[in-house]
Design an enzyme around this catalytic site. Structure first.
Site, PDB file in Angstrom:
ATOM      1  N   GLY A 322     -13.820 -10.419   1.661  1.00  0.00           N
ATOM      2  CA  GLY A 322     -14.393  -9.004   1.852  1.00  0.00           C
ATOM      3  C   GLY A 322     -12.702  -8.051   2.048  1.00  0.00           C
ATOM      4  O   GLY A 322     -12.920  -6.979   1.650  1.00  0.00           O
ATOM      5  N   TRP A 325     -11.382  -7.656  -1.339  1.00  0.00           N
ATOM      6  CA  TRP A 325     -12.327  -6.696  -2.237  1.00  0.00           C
ATOM      7  C   TRP A 325     -11.729  -5.264  -2.292  1.00  0.00           C
ATOM      8  O   TRP A 325     -11.620  -4.508  -3.103  1.00  0.00           O
ATOM      9  CB  TRP A 325     -13.512  -6.635  -1.639  1.00  0.00           C
ATOM     10  CG  TRP A 325     -14.522  -5.559  -2.138  1.00  0.00           C
ATOM     11  CD1 TRP A 325     -15.275  -5.652  -3.177  1.00  0.00           C
ATOM     12  CD2 TRP A 325     -14.656  -4.273  -1.914  1.00  0.00           C
ATOM     13  NE1 TRP A 325     -16.032  -4.810  -3.493  1.00  0.00           N
ATOM     14  CE2 TRP A 325     -15.630  -3.771  -2.613  1.00  0.00           C
ATOM     15  CE3 TRP A 325     -14.344  -3.666  -0.859  1.00  0.00           C
ATOM     16  CZ2 TRP A 325     -16.169  -2.272  -2.787  1.00  0.00           C
ATOM     17  CZ3 TRP A 325     -14.920  -2.229  -0.757  1.00  0.00           C
ATOM     18  CH2 TRP A 325     -15.609  -1.814  -1.513  1.00  0.00           C
ATOM     19  N   HIS A 326     -10.813  -4.886  -0.977  1.00  0.00           N
ATOM     20  CA  HIS A 326     -10.508  -3.685  -0.924  1.00  0.00           C
ATOM     21  C   HIS A 326      -9.417  -3.187  -1.642  1.00  0.00           C
ATOM     22  O   HIS A 326      -9.073  -2.019  -1.959  1.00  0.00           O
ATOM     23  CB  HIS A 326     -10.187  -3.436   0.629  1.00  0.00           C
ATOM     24  CG  HIS A 326     -11.362  -3.140   1.580  1.00  0.00           C
ATOM     25  ND1 HIS A 326     -12.007  -4.166   1.956  1.00  0.00           N
ATOM     26  CD2 HIS A 326     -11.885  -1.921   1.984  1.00  0.00           C
ATOM     27  CE1 HIS A 326     -12.981  -3.764   2.902  1.00  0.00           C
ATOM     28  NE2 HIS A 326     -13.105  -2.374   2.711  1.00  0.00           N
ATOM     29  N   GLY A 327      -8.633  -4.310  -2.193  1.00  0.00           N
ATOM     30  CA  GLY A 327      -7.315  -3.695  -3.010  1.00  0.00           C
ATOM     31  C   GLY A 327      -6.508  -4.971  -3.466  1.00  0.00           C
ATOM     32  O   GLY A 327      -6.760  -6.105  -3.037  1.00  0.00           O
ATOM     33  N   PHE A 472     -10.046   1.486  -3.992  1.00  0.00           N
ATOM     34  CA  PHE A 472     -10.614   0.309  -3.959  1.00  0.00           C
ATOM     35  C   PHE A 472     -11.904   0.009  -4.943  1.00  0.00           C
ATOM     36  O   PHE A 472     -12.190  -1.071  -5.073  1.00  0.00           O
ATOM     37  CB  PHE A 472     -11.298  -0.050  -2.463  1.00  0.00           C
ATOM     38  CG  PHE A 472     -10.315   0.460  -1.390  1.00  0.00           C
ATOM     39  CD1 PHE A 472      -8.980   0.200  -1.522  1.00  0.00           C
ATOM     40  CD2 PHE A 472     -10.920   1.105  -0.276  1.00  0.00           C
ATOM     41  CE1 PHE A 472      -8.038   0.228  -0.407  1.00  0.00           C
ATOM     42  CE2 PHE A 472      -9.876   1.334   0.833  1.00  0.00           C
ATOM     43  CZ  PHE A 472      -8.408   1.298   0.458  1.00  0.00           C
TER      44      PHE A 472
END
Length: 472
Positions: A322, A325-327, A472
């Site tokens: 997770g 996933w943001h970057g 993102f």
């Protein structure tokens, strides 16, 4: 075409008028939405549409194949092809440079020289959201939770529905795709509440999030050594508020815009800074992502059904995934892993005392809220800093304990104060204000919206700032 721009509002008005002019015909209304969604995304960059069409073609053929062939082996193969295609697209365009540079660095430390040059691949806006949404559809069909009765154009519209394509919420097929066949209805009360939601989102973005960012956060995180510890602390706290009001503003506008077309999207936030522990925080923050990770990563890994060590490992895997996933940066994975460690500690503590407390005292709730908020705030340093070196500098500056708040302007103080008040107001207050707005005569509502626009023009930032989650 930012959601808080006049261009988007004009685009929304035109799309709304065309949609309802032909809403009695399913082909007409969905055709308007698909063309509007393609035009909206093409306004950012037209090339990525081809990538999404590829994902839609592969996924559509996979789900139709699952409906035709019921043999478990064939269905698993189709599922694997579809998921590998979606995640492969995500890894190629978002993470290829990260993996390439990391491999070159690792090989260099092993004595193998590899000349690294950035690949420079285009990162489509909203790719993370679209691919997760695509995976959820295929998995739901495989699990028998969704019947694939839709056609290809509905499938493509589900992925590119313009109110939420760029930054979510991550919508399940049962909440959107399955509603495409229903004849839409929009009464005056629902329309008024949708407009109120959109106006609230614009105000949160321009009057709170952007003002805090430009007035304090961006300057301090650019070079923390120029500011006191107290100012660095205020910037860290400010970024926590900025991130929430920025992202929840986008969600507000997305939910309000979708409601104008007769589609209720799920809520994405529920006062996350009132959480009493990190588990509760992730049930309140970016709810669509948290539930996606639970249903499509945590549960397939075994969830809570395995041994205790495996449960803790599952938590770490989910939070690290997770975070990443943001970057495409290992600091996001680190940020997620830190939260994973926090969840592991809390879960272990609950096992020791016999489970999650069923009741919370006032003192226990207060301690839980403050401590959870403190953890969230300080982990934001890794999330916001440009790299881990700058995050270390920020932490070192905080530990200097130097006083002074001369660089925190009055508008920033006001914006942060309003942010705290708005966040901690009960849901009932927002419901009452929406009720009041919906009951007002149309001329009065129009006057209120114009007054808001003038206030934003007077107080808000001149520079148009993108939403944080666009990256993102």
């Amino acid at each position: 075409m930012y959601f808080h721009s006049l261009q988007f509002l004009a685009f929304l008005v035109v799309s709304f008028a065309l949609y309802w002019a032909g809403h009695r015909s399913k082909a007409a209304r969905l055709g308007v939405l698909l063309l509007a969604s393609l035009a909206f995304y093409a306004a950012w960059s037209p090339f990525p549409i081809l990538i999404f069409v590829w994902c839609a073609v592969v996924d559509f053929l996979a789900v139709k194949g699952m409906a035709r062939w019921r043999r478990p082996g064939v269905r698993k193969l189709l599922l694997a092809v579809s998921v590998v295609s979606d995640i492969g697209v995500l890894c190629t365009f978002k993470y290829a440079d990260l993996f390439y540079s990391s491999a070159a660095w690792l090989l260099g430390h092993l004595g193998v020289e590899v000349r690294y040059e950035p690949l420079g691949l285009l990162l489509p806006i909203g790719l993370s959201f679209v691919t997760f949404q695509a995976v959820s559809l295929v998995v739901d069909v495989y699990r028998g939770q969704l019947e694939p009765t839709h056609n290809f154009w509905e499938h493509l519209l589900f992925l590119l529905f313009f109110p939420q394509v760029v930054a979510g919420p991550i919508v399940r097929a049962k909440d959107l795709l399955s509603r495409f066949g229903d004849k839409p209805v929009l009464d005056a009360d629902t329309g008024a509440r949708a407009l109120y939601r959109i106006a609230t989102g614009i105000a949160k973005k321009l009057l709170i999030a952007d003002l805090i960012a430009a007035g304090l956060v961006d300057r301090v995180f650019a070079d923390p050594t120029l500011y006191s510890s107290a100012e660095c602390l205020m910037a860290t706290l400010g970024y926590t508020l900025q991130l929430y009001f920025d992202f929840s503003a986008y969600s507000d506008i997305a939910i309000g815009s979708a409601a104008l077309f007769g589609f209720p999207l799920p809520e994405n936030f529920n006062k996350p800074y009132l959480a009493r522990n990190l588990f509760e925080f992730w049930n309140r923050w970016h709810i669509s992502l948290s539930s996606w990770l639970r249903d499509y990563v945590y549960i397939p890994l075994g969830g809570n059904r395995r041994s205790r060590p495996r449960v803790l490992l599952n938590l770490m895997i989910v939070m690290t995934v997770g975070g990443l996933w943001h970057g495409a940066d290992w600091r996001f994975a680190l940020w997620g892993a830190i939260h994973g460690v926090g969840l592991v500690v809390i879960r272990s503590y609950w096992w020791l005392i016999g489970g999650r407390p069923k009741q919370h005292t006032l003192l226990g709730s207060a301690v839980g809220i403050v401590s959870t908020f403190a953890i969230v705030v300080f982990t934001r340093i890794v999330f916001r800093a440009s790299d881990l070196t700058m995050a270390r500098v920020m932490v070192e500056r905080l530990l200097d304990f130097s006083p002074g708040l001369a660089n925190v302007s009055v508008p920033v103080w006001i914006a942060m104060g309003v942010a705290f008040v708005c966040h901690y107001l009960p849901h009932r207050a927002y419901s009452l204000s929406a009720d009041l707005f919906a009951r007002l005569p149309v001329p009065v509502r129009a006057t209120a919206l114009v007054a808001l626009g003038l206030a934003i023009r007077k107080v808000g930032m001149v520079e148009v700032r993108p939403y944080i989650y666009f990256q993102f």
